[in-house]
Design an enzyme around this catalytic site. Structure first.
Site, PDB file in Angstrom:
ATOM      1  N   GLY A 292     -12.596   4.913  -9.827  1.00  0.00           N
ATOM      2  CA  GLY A 292     -11.966   6.164 -10.883  1.00  0.00           C
ATOM      3  C   GLY A 292     -10.811   5.977  -9.151  1.00  0.00           C
ATOM      4  O   GLY A 292      -9.605   6.335  -8.960  1.00  0.00           O
TER       5      GLY A 292
ATOM      6  N   CYS B 164       0.921  -1.496  -0.413  1.00  0.00           N
ATOM      7  CA  CYS B 164       0.135  -0.303   0.121  1.00  0.00           C
ATOM      8  C   CYS B 164       0.916   1.197   0.016  1.00  0.00           C
ATOM      9  O   CYS B 164       1.814   1.420   0.991  1.00  0.00           O
ATOM     10  CB  CYS B 164      -0.943   0.003   1.095  1.00  0.00           C
ATOM     11  SG  CYS B 164      -2.236   1.345   1.555  1.00  0.00           S
TER      12      CYS B 164
ATOM     13  N   HIS C   2      -9.492  13.917  -1.768  1.00  0.00           N
ATOM     14  CA  HIS C   2      -9.085  14.684  -2.408  1.00  0.00           C
ATOM     15  C   HIS C   2     -10.088  15.758  -2.151  1.00  0.00           C
ATOM     16  O   HIS C   2     -11.216  16.709  -1.806  1.00  0.00           O
ATOM     17  CB  HIS C   2      -9.578  14.381  -3.753  1.00  0.00           C
ATOM     18  CG  HIS C   2      -9.030  13.647  -4.766  1.00  0.00           C
ATOM     19  ND1 HIS C   2      -7.930  12.866  -5.752  1.00  0.00           N
ATOM     20  CD2 HIS C   2      -8.990  12.074  -4.616  1.00  0.00           C
ATOM     21  CE1 HIS C   2      -7.907  11.632  -6.044  1.00  0.00           C
ATOM     22  NE2 HIS C   2      -8.862  11.051  -5.196  1.00  0.00           N
TER      23      HIS C   2
ATOM     24  N   ASP D 200      -1.190  16.048  -4.173  1.00  0.00           N
ATOM     25  CA  ASP D 200      -1.884  14.611  -5.656  1.00  0.00           C
ATOM     26  C   ASP D 200      -0.137  15.168  -6.844  1.00  0.00           C
ATOM     27  O   ASP D 200      -0.190  15.903  -7.400  1.00  0.00           O
ATOM     28  CB  ASP D 200      -2.781  14.995  -6.372  1.00  0.00           C
ATOM     29  CG  ASP D 200      -3.657  13.802  -6.912  1.00  0.00           C
ATOM     30  OD1 ASP D 200      -2.428  13.400  -8.359  1.00  0.00           O
ATOM     31  OD2 ASP D 200      -4.865  13.607  -6.512  1.00  0.00           O
TER      32      ASP D 200
ATOM     33  N   CYS E 256      -0.412   3.807   2.989  1.00  0.00           N
ATOM     34  CA  CYS E 256       0.502   2.933   4.371  1.00  0.00           C
ATOM     35  C   CYS E 256       1.604   3.670   4.147  1.00  0.00           C
ATOM     36  O   CYS E 256       2.575   4.202   5.532  1.00  0.00           O
ATOM     37  CB  CYS E 256       0.474   1.981   4.119  1.00  0.00           C
ATOM     38  SG  CYS E 256      -0.894   1.320   4.487  1.00  0.00           S
TER      39      CYS E 256
ATOM     40  N   ASN F 283     -13.313   8.701  -3.782  1.00  0.00           N
ATOM     41  CA  ASN F 283     -13.601   8.156  -4.829  1.00  0.00           C
ATOM     42  C   ASN F 283     -14.014   6.647  -4.445  1.00  0.00           C
ATOM     43  O   ASN F 283     -13.221   6.617  -3.329  1.00  0.00           O
ATOM     44  CB  ASN F 283     -12.993   7.871  -5.937  1.00  0.00           C
ATOM     45  CG  ASN F 283     -12.940   9.121  -6.895  1.00  0.00           C
ATOM     46  OD1 ASN F 283     -13.397   9.986  -7.044  1.00  0.00           O
ATOM     47  ND2 ASN F 283     -11.831   9.795  -7.554  1.00  0.00           N
TER      48      ASN F 283
ATOM     49  N   HIS G  22      -4.831   1.599   7.492  1.00  0.00           N
ATOM     50  CA  HIS G  22      -4.768   1.655   6.860  1.00  0.00           C
ATOM     51  C   HIS G  22      -6.212   1.036   6.757  1.00  0.00           C
ATOM     52  O   HIS G  22      -7.001  -0.336   7.119  1.00  0.00           O
ATOM     53  CB  HIS G  22      -4.818  -0.008   6.098  1.00  0.00           C
ATOM     54  CG  HIS G  22      -4.695  -0.484   4.569  1.00  0.00           C
ATOM     55  ND1 HIS G  22      -4.229   0.435   3.883  1.00  0.00           N
ATOM     56  CD2 HIS G  22      -5.587  -1.250   4.387  1.00  0.00           C
ATOM     57  CE1 HIS G  22      -4.683  -0.239   2.186  1.00  0.00           C
ATOM     58  NE2 HIS G  22      -5.162  -1.632   2.877  1.00  0.00           N
TER      59      HIS G  22
ATOM     60  N   HIS H 277      -8.708   7.856   1.206  1.00  0.00           N
ATOM     61  CA  HIS H 277      -8.091   8.845   1.107  1.00  0.00           C
ATOM     62  C   HIS H 277      -9.624  10.269   0.347  1.00  0.00           C
ATOM     63  O   HIS H 277     -10.152   9.736  -0.680  1.00  0.00           O
ATOM     64  CB  HIS H 277      -7.028   9.147   0.412  1.00  0.00           C
ATOM     65  CG  HIS H 277      -7.100   9.006  -1.468  1.00  0.00           C
ATOM     66  ND1 HIS H 277      -7.324   7.260  -1.201  1.00  0.00           N
ATOM     67  CD2 HIS H 277      -7.329   9.174  -2.862  1.00  0.00           C
ATOM     68  CE1 HIS H 277      -7.418   7.462  -2.820  1.00  0.00           C
ATOM     69  NE2 HIS H 277      -7.229   8.231  -3.580  1.00  0.00           N
TER      70      HIS H 277
ATOM     71  N   THR I 246      -7.753   4.513  -7.073  1.00  0.00           N
ATOM     72  CA  THR I 246      -6.479   3.813  -7.819  1.00  0.00           C
ATOM     73  C   THR I 246      -5.298   2.998  -6.701  1.00  0.00           C
ATOM     74  O   THR I 246      -5.348   2.630  -7.379  1.00  0.00           O
ATOM     75  CB  THR I 246      -5.729   4.651  -9.121  1.00  0.00           C
ATOM     76  OG1 THR I 246      -5.847   5.928  -8.032  1.00  0.00           O
ATOM     77  CG2 THR I 246      -6.383   4.345 -10.448  1.00  0.00           C
TER      78      THR I 246
END
Length: 119
Positions: free
Chosen positions: A100, A16, A109, A39, A19, A94, A55, A107, A102
């Protein structure tokens, strides 16, 4: 395979990215249990990610956080936007690959300034 977390004493997946970044990332802000970074493929003038150290795969699993920790996470999202000088901004989480997402680690945005139109 999971490994002990350097920050929380819990188990973290070896693969990850978020992480790993919790421990060694270039953070623009940090508070207990959460961090923020830029980002790498910004979609707006300001595009930050707010990420829990713990996590959690997606927003679907947010119930794994105690209520006070979830509240602190959202307060940190607002703090990060404020510290970035944003009065008006968009917050997106997301949820799942079809949306979307990924990196399968929860998290947020935080986008501000010029950005593409949103449906």
């Amino acid at each position: 395979m999971a490994r002990p977390s350097a920050t929380r004493g819990s188990s973290l997946p070896d693969d990850c990215l978020f992480c790993r970044l919790a421990v060694e990332g270039d953070h623009v802000a940090r508070t207990e249990g959460f961090y923020a970074l830029r980002d790498i493929a910004p979609k707006a003038d300001v595009h930050l990610l707010v990420i829990p150290d713990r996590h959690i795969e997606s927003l679907r699993e947010v119930g794994e956080l105690p209520a006070d920790e979830a509240k602190r996470m959202l307060e940190f999202v607002a703090q990060v936007a404020r510290e970035a000088g944003l009065d008006d901004y968009r917050v997106i989480a997301n949820t799942g690959p079809g949306s979307g997402q990924t990196i399968l680690h929860l998290h947020w945005h935080v986008l501000g300034g010029r950005m593409p139109a949103f449906g």
